[in-house]
Design a protein around this motif. Structure first.
Motif, PDB file in Angstrom:
ATOM      1  N   ARG A 202      61.930  60.832  62.611  1.00 26.81           N
ATOM      2  CA  ARG A 202      61.107  61.983  63.071  1.00 26.81           C
ATOM      3  C   ARG A 202      59.944  62.254  61.598  1.00 26.81           C
ATOM      4  NH1 ARG A 202      65.880  64.119  65.511  1.00 26.81           N
ATOM      5  NH2 ARG A 202      66.180  65.438  63.153  1.00 26.81           N
ATOM      6  N   ALA A 203      60.669  62.133  60.572  1.00 26.66           N
ATOM      7  CA  ALA A 203      60.031  62.584  59.021  1.00 26.66           C
ATOM      8  C   ALA A 203      58.816  61.395  58.991  1.00 26.66           C
ATOM      9  CB  ALA A 203      61.008  62.483  58.008  1.00 26.66           C
ATOM     10  N   PHE A 204      59.307  60.227  59.289  1.00 29.91           N
ATOM     11  CA  PHE A 204      58.352  59.105  59.150  1.00 29.91           C
ATOM     12  C   PHE A 204      57.031  59.419  60.071  1.00 29.91           C
ATOM     13  CE2 PHE A 204      56.068  55.253  59.110  1.00 29.91           C
ATOM     14  CZ  PHE A 204      56.164  54.539  57.975  1.00 29.91           C
ATOM     15  N   SER A 205      57.439  59.437  61.301  1.00 32.13           N
ATOM     16  CA  SER A 205      56.492  59.741  62.376  1.00 32.13           C
ATOM     17  C   SER A 205      55.480  60.867  62.108  1.00 32.13           C
ATOM     18  CB  SER A 205      57.403  60.114  63.897  1.00 32.13           C
ATOM     19  OG  SER A 205      57.821  58.904  64.118  1.00 32.13           O
ATOM     20  N   ARG A 206      56.174  62.175  61.808  1.00 32.68           N
ATOM     21  CA  ARG A 206      55.275  63.173  61.647  1.00 32.68           C
ATOM     22  C   ARG A 206      54.330  63.110  60.260  1.00 32.68           C
ATOM     23  NH1 ARG A 206      55.835  68.474  63.156  1.00 32.68           N
ATOM     24  NH2 ARG A 206      57.862  67.669  64.095  1.00 32.68           N
ATOM     25  N   GLU A 207      54.801  62.354  59.364  1.00 33.12           N
ATOM     26  CA  GLU A 207      53.870  62.117  57.998  1.00 33.12           C
ATOM     27  C   GLU A 207      52.949  61.189  58.418  1.00 33.12           C
ATOM     28  OE1 GLU A 207      53.084  62.856  54.126  1.00 33.12           O
ATOM     29  OE2 GLU A 207      54.481  64.090  55.379  1.00 33.12           O
ATOM     30  N   PHE A 208      53.356  60.107  58.948  1.00 34.22           N
ATOM     31  CA  PHE A 208      52.162  58.983  59.169  1.00 34.22           C
ATOM     32  C   PHE A 208      51.614  58.931  60.452  1.00 34.22           C
ATOM     33  CE2 PHE A 208      55.158  57.752  55.241  1.00 34.22           C
ATOM     34  CZ  PHE A 208      54.244  57.968  54.266  1.00 34.22           C
ATOM     35  N   GLY A 209      52.249  59.692  61.272  1.00 39.18           N
ATOM     36  CA  GLY A 209      51.188  59.597  62.640  1.00 39.18           C
ATOM     37  C   GLY A 209      51.972  58.363  63.536  1.00 39.18           C
ATOM     38  N   MET A 210      52.813  57.722  62.997  1.00 37.42           N
ATOM     39  CA  MET A 210      53.515  56.779  63.917  1.00 37.42           C
ATOM     40  C   MET A 210      54.702  56.457  63.318  1.00 37.42           C
ATOM     41  SD  MET A 210      51.604  53.201  61.727  1.00 37.42           S
ATOM     42  CE  MET A 210      50.185  54.314  61.613  1.00 37.42           C
ATOM     43  N   PRO A 211      55.547  55.857  64.432  1.00 37.87           N
ATOM     44  CA  PRO A 211      56.997  55.678  64.296  1.00 37.87           C
ATOM     45  C   PRO A 211      57.043  54.718  63.135  1.00 37.87           C
ATOM     46  CG  PRO A 211      56.452  54.850  66.451  1.00 37.87           C
ATOM     47  CD  PRO A 211      55.209  55.605  65.804  1.00 37.87           C
ATOM     48  N   PRO A 212      58.401  54.603  62.400  1.00 32.83           N
ATOM     49  CA  PRO A 212      58.502  53.388  61.426  1.00 32.83           C
ATOM     50  C   PRO A 212      58.417  52.052  62.239  1.00 32.83           C
ATOM     51  CG  PRO A 212      60.353  54.793  61.371  1.00 32.83           C
ATOM     52  CD  PRO A 212      59.468  55.302  62.635  1.00 32.83           C
ATOM     53  N   HIS A 213      58.645  51.661  63.413  1.00 34.82           N
ATOM     54  CA  HIS A 213      58.687  50.412  64.004  1.00 34.82           C
ATOM     55  C   HIS A 213      57.222  50.006  64.195  1.00 34.82           C
ATOM     56  CE1 HIS A 213      58.520  52.546  67.616  1.00 34.82           C
ATOM     57  NE2 HIS A 213      57.472  51.729  68.063  1.00 34.82           N
ATOM     58  N   ARG A 214      56.165  50.761  64.467  1.00 39.56           N
ATOM     59  CA  ARG A 214      55.055  50.507  64.751  1.00 39.56           C
ATOM     60  C   ARG A 214      54.303  50.226  63.321  1.00 39.56           C
ATOM     61  NH1 ARG A 214      52.216  54.659  68.193  1.00 39.56           N
ATOM     62  NH2 ARG A 214      53.610  53.841  69.813  1.00 39.56           N
ATOM     63  N   TYR A 215      54.729  50.944  62.335  1.00 41.72           N
ATOM     64  CA  TYR A 215      54.074  50.864  60.965  1.00 41.72           C
ATOM     65  C   TYR A 215      54.470  49.532  60.473  1.00 41.72           C
ATOM     66  CZ  TYR A 215      53.713  50.918  55.779  1.00 41.72           C
ATOM     67  OH  TYR A 215      53.184  50.720  54.669  1.00 41.72           O
ATOM     68  N   LEU A 216      55.736  48.937  60.676  1.00 44.04           N
ATOM     69  CA  LEU A 216      56.287  47.613  60.190  1.00 44.04           C
ATOM     70  C   LEU A 216      55.455  46.530  60.883  1.00 44.04           C
ATOM     71  CD1 LEU A 216      58.118  46.049  58.598  1.00 44.04           C
ATOM     72  CD2 LEU A 216      59.988  46.128  60.557  1.00 44.04           C
ATOM     73  N   THR A 217      55.207  46.743  62.377  1.00 43.49           N
ATOM     74  CA  THR A 217      54.434  45.541  63.157  1.00 43.49           C
ATOM     75  C   THR A 217      53.398  45.632  62.578  1.00 43.49           C
ATOM     76  OG1 THR A 217      55.693  46.195  65.064  1.00 43.49           O
ATOM     77  CG2 THR A 217      53.619  45.069  65.413  1.00 43.49           C
ATOM     78  N   GLY A 218      52.494  46.632  62.329  1.00 44.70           N
ATOM     79  CA  GLY A 218      51.309  46.465  61.467  1.00 44.70           C
ATOM     80  C   GLY A 218      51.008  45.814  60.357  1.00 44.70           C
ATOM     81  N   ARG A 219      52.309  45.984  59.488  1.00 46.94           N
ATOM     82  CA  ARG A 219      52.449  45.180  58.257  1.00 46.94           C
ATOM     83  C   ARG A 219      52.503  43.820  58.372  1.00 46.94           C
ATOM     84  NH1 ARG A 219      51.508  45.016  54.514  1.00 46.94           N
ATOM     85  NH2 ARG A 219      52.953  45.595  52.636  1.00 46.94           N
ATOM     86  N   ARG A 220      53.195  43.589  59.642  1.00 45.85           N
ATOM     87  CA  ARG A 220      53.446  42.020  59.826  1.00 45.85           C
ATOM     88  C   ARG A 220      52.233  41.571  60.259  1.00 45.85           C
ATOM     89  NH1 ARG A 220      59.472  42.554  62.446  1.00 45.85           N
ATOM     90  NH2 ARG A 220      60.666  42.140  60.581  1.00 45.85           N
ATOM     91  N   VAL A 221      51.464  42.093  60.991  1.00 44.76           N
ATOM     92  CA  VAL A 221      50.040  41.735  61.435  1.00 44.76           C
ATOM     93  C   VAL A 221      49.116  41.598  60.401  1.00 44.76           C
ATOM     94  CG1 VAL A 221      47.878  42.242  62.769  1.00 44.76           C
ATOM     95  CG2 VAL A 221      50.244  42.581  63.664  1.00 44.76           C
ATOM     96  N   ASP A 222      49.185  42.265  59.495  1.00 47.68           N
ATOM     97  CA  ASP A 222      48.143  42.131  58.114  1.00 47.68           C
ATOM     98  C   ASP A 222      48.769  40.858  57.239  1.00 47.68           C
ATOM     99  OD1 ASP A 222      46.576  44.596  58.217  1.00 47.68           O
ATOM    100  OD2 ASP A 222      47.984  45.785  57.305  1.00 47.68           O
TER     101      ASP A 222
END
Length: 267
Positions: A202-222
């Protein structure tokens, strides 16, 4: 995973690589009726078609599409269709300790919940488990589902807290950044950050506008983009960047950039 078809019935069952879940079951029963039986796990049940009638601890209950049913471990129950066309259901079987044996009595007293948020989260988790390649997403969704189920069992259902925790979110982001190809489980991340898994999500999603798994996927695509531009073949890039296989990479790469990895390099 296996699929059986008998007398019009269809059953798909498998054991996912998700801690706490002992089995997933997707089934369509045109006419089957369950005799009285027990499970050694919590049974989290949603119905997608039809209406189910069942007896739990000598009391009759009904389950329709808008509800979620939670059947406790080691308590006898049966099951049958109310309608002649049968029913279609999806089930998670959770280890007893995931919700706690002390809450079995509460589930016997009230095993059905009308909770659109909970049902939607279960629907999402079943989709992730059917895919079988999104570990952190599955862990995150299960954590929020278990939290919601405990609230129902304790008769204390609350809206998600309307407060941020930037410090926790930033620390989790650092942990994810340090584990892009290898990944990390939600439980391990919570130990490193010293926060409950549900609070982390919840804290991550609220702060960054996406859940942790989506952030990690984006970093992997990069990361995959860098490897591709360095000349690595797409088949090798999938593993190097932390994806399950090349089709897994292709799906997320196309979703993020609108092209396949091979097309990205050619262009």
């Amino acid at each position: 995973m296996f699929l059986t078809v008998s007398g019009g019935a269809e059953v798909k069952a498998w054991r996912p690589e998700l801690s706490g879940v002992v089995e997933v079951l997707h089934a369509h029963f045109p006419s089957h009726a369950y005799p009285s039986h027990t499970h050694d796990a919590w049974t989290v049940l949603i119905v997608d078609e039809g209406v189910v009638r069942y007896d739990l601890d000598h009391r009759e209950h009904g389950l329709a599409q808008a509800q979620v049913s939670l059947l406790p471990p080691n308590v006898p129950h049966d099951g049958r269709s109310v309608r002649p066309e049968g029913f279609r259901k999806r089930v998670l079987y959770l280890k007893p300790e995931r919700l706690g044996r002390d809450l079995i009595g509460a589930a016997v007293d009230q095993p059905e919940y009308v909770d659109p948020l909970l049902r939607h989260r279960l629907h999402q988790l079943h989709g992730v488990l059917l895919d079988g390649r999104e570990d952190l997403e599955a862990q995150s969704r299960l954590t929020l589902i278990e939290e919601r189920l405990r609230q129902h069992l304790r008769r204390n259902v609350l809206d998600p807290p309307d407060r941020g925790d930037p410090g926790i979110a930033a620390r989790l982001r650092d942990v994810l950044d340090a584990n892009v190809p290898a990944g990390i489980t939600l439980d391990d991340a919570s130990k490193l950050v010293h926060a409950h898994p549900a609070h982390l999500v919840r804290a991550f999603s609220r702060e960054f506008g996406m859940p942790p798994h989506r952030y990690l996927t984006g970093r992997r695509v990069d990361l995959a983009r860098r490897y591709l531009l360095d000349g690595h073949p797409p088949a090798d890039v999938a593993t190097l960047a932390g994806f399950y296989d090349q089709s897994h990479l292709n799906r997320h790469f196309r979703k993020m950039l609108g092209v396949t990895p091979a097309s990205f390099v050619r262009r």
